[in-house]
Design an enzyme around this catalytic site. Structure first.
Site, mmCIF file in Angstrom:
data_model
loop_
_atom_site.group_PDB
_atom_site.id
_atom_site.type_symbol
_atom_site.label_atom_id
_atom_site.label_comp_id
_atom_site.label_asym_id
_atom_site.label_seq_id
_atom_site.Cartn_x
_atom_site.Cartn_y
_atom_site.Cartn_z
ATOM 1 N N SER B 239 -5.377 -0.188 -9.708
ATOM 2 C CA SER B 239 -5.325 -0.748 -8.358
ATOM 3 C C SER B 239 -5.546 0.212 -7.192
ATOM 4 O O SER B 239 -6.215 -0.153 -6.237
ATOM 5 C CB SER B 239 -3.999 -1.467 -8.138
ATOM 6 O OG SER B 239 -3.773 -2.416 -9.129
ATOM 7 N N HIS B 368 -10.578 -11.821 0.340
ATOM 8 C CA HIS B 368 -10.355 -10.553 -0.366
ATOM 9 C C HIS B 368 -9.821 -10.832 -1.770
ATOM 10 O O HIS B 368 -10.258 -10.254 -2.754
ATOM 11 C CB HIS B 368 -9.393 -9.675 0.417
ATOM 12 C CG HIS B 368 -8.848 -8.536 -0.378
ATOM 13 N ND1 HIS B 368 -9.601 -7.448 -0.737
ATOM 14 C CD2 HIS B 368 -7.628 -8.321 -0.938
ATOM 15 C CE1 HIS B 368 -8.876 -6.620 -1.461
ATOM 16 N NE2 HIS B 368 -7.672 -7.125 -1.597
#
Lengths: 410, 476
Positions: B239, B368
């Protein structure tokens, strides 16, 4: 949430170590069983020259297959204690270099990266001569960006290399924290075991001689919480070489903490190939009255205090814990069960240091065996000052250790 | 006519003097074209030979050999001969104090092959794509669209916890993957599942990861869309933004050490280039002369941060030269342009052992992620415009259809099949049992250490003592 069992109970049932009853280990340098005494010169670590200490250290298994269980290695030590009458003398940084060079000879995947590690030979000369021997690519000088070359090492490791990443000073690796925590420690787990990260991250840390706060960091405090990594601290040329080699051979990411002031320690080490177990603590001086747990440079302060203590009639057992993550609770547990008193001497800050975690671990696991609360001597929660006198007072000194032992043994 | 040419040459040279950053002018050299149009689709093994590489070298690389002129020596030819010696080499000096402007008067142009109607722009310079490859590329782009749509809906229905679409970036995803060899190691950011899809990751495997079930290769340890496959040379997604860039430099280093015929390919968004790791990764790859292709998907938005708030440079492509890295700006919604650029870049990276930077201009049509509602910070009609009129899939489809390689019937068959397969995959993945408790403690290290064994035992006992406290199907 989950309770940590009294794991030591389960472990000792398996242990052949029980057979080596510590009652037999009376005088430190006369033991015939699993310890061997060594003499070495401490050069300049305390600002005093020519102090000699008798110390004993275990010889680890010499053969190649690495057994992670600390218990298993003890069985061999009796057999191997007759080894290497000859040996060669060298300084700690040379021992590190020797270990690194041997591993690079042994496995072409091992490479080194860091700032000034190439032709300059490293800021503490641990990589001296390696660039000439192995070339500029295998001993790589990187631009100044710790996060970058740590990340680079991780990427290279995921594709099959075994990088040894050098931080010029451990404190600079704070810049690499993201890569170390989020990627190095995690990617083996989050990829479901598909990718391994066999890196070694090493460098000098600890309080030096007036290097200022930013160059006197104890990173082991900050890193100890990261799951997926192992941490070890070397303190003698013998264990420096052994731990370096073991760390390189390990499939897990290992952080090897060296100390700025210990690089010039001289000792005679065996000629033959050996490694030190990464998860094992080192019995420095067996004793009866109190267990003193320490690591890295503080080992020498403890041994200096031990001299005074012996003169005063105490018999301290000194253990260099060496493995900072995970703790060798087996060795430590056996010692606590024998002496019932524990003193931890560390260089970390009081809050959140290795000592704090070790205190918690000992209280949890060996509570019933303690006759006194675990005492921990650490540095204060202050940035390390530059001024010599101030700096000296932030580091635990032998006199403090003597006082603490006297207090605990009342 | 001649006068016009002479004048235009002066214009060009004075333009170049006034341009304060070197522009990579893509010159068209007709002498090379016959070679390009007759070369056929080469299998990847043949492609990698240097001989073939030289055939496919494009003009943008030839231009690069021109000396780049920074404007400082505008009128002093003699002064240019007087040089100073400094660390880093000789540098000419000038007594005229002139600052390099912060931006060039003209932005770096964008390489494209197809126009908006899917027709090849005449006098173009590109790697030809034959029917089989083109059809496969289109199929995969359409499949990616269907996959994104269905997984997004699954998240909205609460069946998976999170999802992140690549809507609007299908051309970048598929065309870049098609241009690489299977040995090239991919370090994605998170908006590149198409690369994995191209390489053979099945819809079932995608679903398993999203559901974190027992068949997930990540063993249920990562959020949805954090795919990874060592078999397909696709590093597990992590991430934190941009951490993969220095790692890509490391992969390039590793490939260079082992002298492999492969490169590292890594992706980053426009926002990610603000991270320190972007600077670090590019700088290292350049110094190390590592074979890395950096592909930046400039899609205009980093969650709610528009690129005007992200950087003040002319996008990302101009940053390449700052690191000594060859770079190109490409129309990311043009599958053929992306294919050509990545193909050439890969070749350069491997044969010349250098990093290359590609900035692919595109637009993030979707939010997003499922945790975002982009209508809150951008106009709905802006999104609509890009979705309909600038759609990369439709554009490529027009070209494929115009060649007679695709029909309406193929389209509906593909989409309905993909949809059906995905729904089945989701249903199966949902029902598949989850990881047992032991997987919580495995793979932290290679061998489970004592403390983790104890913790596992402790947790096991706790669960066995009070099974009613844990969800059904939760097993040890």
């Amino acid at each position: 949430m989950s309770a940590i069992l009294q794991g030591a109970g389960a472990a000792t049932a398996l242990s052949p170590f029980n057979s080596i009853d510590s009652n037999k280990l009376v005088a430190p340098s006369r033991s015939s069983l699993s310890v061997r005494s060594k003499r070495y010169i401490v050069a300049g670590s305390d600002g005093t020259n020519n102090k000699t200490f008798a110390s004993s250290s275990l010889i680890a298994r010499r053969s190649d297959p690495l057994i992670p269980n600390a218990v298993a290695t003890k069985a061999d030590t009796a057999a191997s204690s007759t080894s290497s009458k000859s040996g060669h003398e060298l300084l700690l940084f040379e021992a590190l270099q020797e270990g690194l060079e041997e591993e690079m000879d042994r496995d072409p995947h091992v490479c080194v990266m860091g700032e000034d590690v190439g032709h300059y030979g490293g800021s503490y000369k641990v990589t001296k001569g390696l660039a000439d021997k192995f070339g500029d690519l295998r001993v790589l000088d990187t631009p100044i960006c710790e996060n970058a070359f740590t990340g680079m090492g991780i990427g290279a490791a995921m594709t099959g290399l075994r990088p040894v990443i050098e931080g010029m000073n451990m404190g600079f690796l704070l810049l690499a924290f993201n890569q170390i925590s989020n990627n190095c420690g995690m990617l083996h787990y989050t990829s479901g075991g598909q990718f391994t990260i066999p890196v070694v991250i090493r460098g000098p840390g600890g309080v030096g001689r007036q290097l200022g706060a930013e160059h006197s960091q104890r990173l082991e405090s900050y890193f100890q919480s990261i799951p997926g990594i192992q941490m070890v601290a070397c303190s003698t040329p013998y264990n420096a070489k052994g731990l370096m080699k073991a760390a390189i051979r390990s499939e897990n990411p290992v952080i090897l903490f060296e100390h700025v002031l210990l690089y010039n320690l001289k000792e005679s080490i065996p000629d033959e190939d050996y490694i030190c177990n990464l998860e094992e603590a080192e019995m420095v001086r067996p004793g009866e009255h109190i267990t003193i747990l320490t690591y890295s440079r503080m080992r020498y302060h403890v041994m200096q205090a031990a001299k005074t203590l012996v003169n005063k009639g105490y018999d301290p057992e000194v253990i260099d814990i060496r493995s900072l993550k995970p703790f060798d609770l087996h060795t430590i547990g056996n010692s606590v069960k024998k002496t019932h008193r524990v003193l931890i001497v560390e260089e970390c800050m009081r809050t959140g240091g290795i000592g704090a975690s070790l205190t918690a671990a000992i209280n949890e696991n060996f509570h019933d065996y303690l006759d006194a609360p675990v005492m921990c001597l650490s540095s204060q929660d202050v940035p390390t000052p530059y001024a010599g006198t101030l700096e000296e007072w932030t580091v635990v000194q032998p006199a403090q250790i003597v006082t603490a032992v006297e207090q605990l043994c009342q | 006519m001649a006068i016009w040419f002479a004048r235009s040459r002066n214009l060009v040279s004075s333009l170049r003097h006034n341009l304060c950053t070197s522009t990579i002018l893509i010159k068209r050299d007709y002498s090379h074209r016959p070679v390009l149009t007759t070369s056929h689709q080469l299998p990847s093994t043949v492609f990698s030979s240097p001989f073939v590489a030289s055939l496919l070298r494009h003009e943008s690389t030839a231009v690069e050999k021109q000396p780049d002129e920074l404007v400082l020596h505008s009128d002093d030819q003699e002064e240019a001969l007087q040089e100073l010696d400094f660390p880093g080499g000789k540098v000419g000096y000038t007594s005229e104090m002139k600052f390099i402007p912060e931006s060039s008067s003209r932005r770096v142009p964008c390489y494209r092959v197809l126009d908006e109607d899917g027709r090849i722009i005449p006098d173009n310079d590109f790697v030809p794509v034959k029917e089989k490859l083109a059809v496969r590329m289109y199929e995969q782009m359409a499949t990616l669209q269907v996959m994104d749509h269905i997984f997004y809906e699954a998240q909205r229905q609460g069946r998976i916890s999170f999802y992140l679409t690549s809507v609007g970036e299908e051309a970048i995803n598929i065309a870049s993957a098609a241009a690489l060899s299977p040995d090239d190691i991919v370090l994605p950011q998170y908006r590149e599942p198409g690369v994995l899809l191209w390489r053979g990751f099945t819809l079932e495997e995608f679903a398993n990861q999203c559901f974190g079930n027992k068949a997930d290769y990540g063993k249920g340890r990562q959020m949805p869309i954090h795919y990874g496959s060592n078999r397909l040379n696709y590093f597990t997604i992590s991430s934190p933004i941009a951490t993969q860039l220095p790692q890509a430099a490391g992969v390039g280093y590793s490939l260079k050490m082992e002298k492999k015929n492969a490169c590292a390919v890594t992706f980053i968004g426009d926002g990610g280039t603000s991270e320190g790791d972007f600077h670090a990764g590019l700088n290292f790859a350049a110094v190390m002369e590592a074979p890395v292709v950096f592909i930046c998907r400039n899609n205009g938005w980093a969650i709610s941060t528009h690129i005007s708030e992200q950087f003040r440079s002319d996008g990302i492509v101009v940053k390449g030269q700052a690191y000594g890295i060859r770079s190109i700006r490409v129309d990311g919604n043009d599958a053929l342009a992306v294919y050509s650029a990545v193909r050439s870049a890969r070749e350069m990276a491997v044969t010349e052992q250098r990093p290359v930077l590609i900035e692919a201009m595109t637009y993030r049509v979707g939010h997003h992620s499922t945790s975002d509602d982009s209508t809150k910070y951008r106009a709905a009609d802006e999104i609509q415009y890009w979705k309909m009129s600038r759609n990369p899939v439709n554009r490529f489809r027009k070209w494929v259809e115009d060649n007679g390689w695709w029909s309406e019937e193929d389209e509906s068959k593909l989409r309905s099949n993909a949809r059906k397969q995905l729904l089945q995959a989701i249903q199966a993945a949902e029902k598949w049992e989850k990881q047992p408790l032991t997987e919580l403690f495995n793979d932290v290290y290679d061998v489970k250490p004592k403390n983790l064994e104890e913790q596992e035992l402790g947790l096991k006992e706790l669960v066995e003592k009070q099974p009613q406290e844990y969800p059904p199907g939760f097993h040890v």
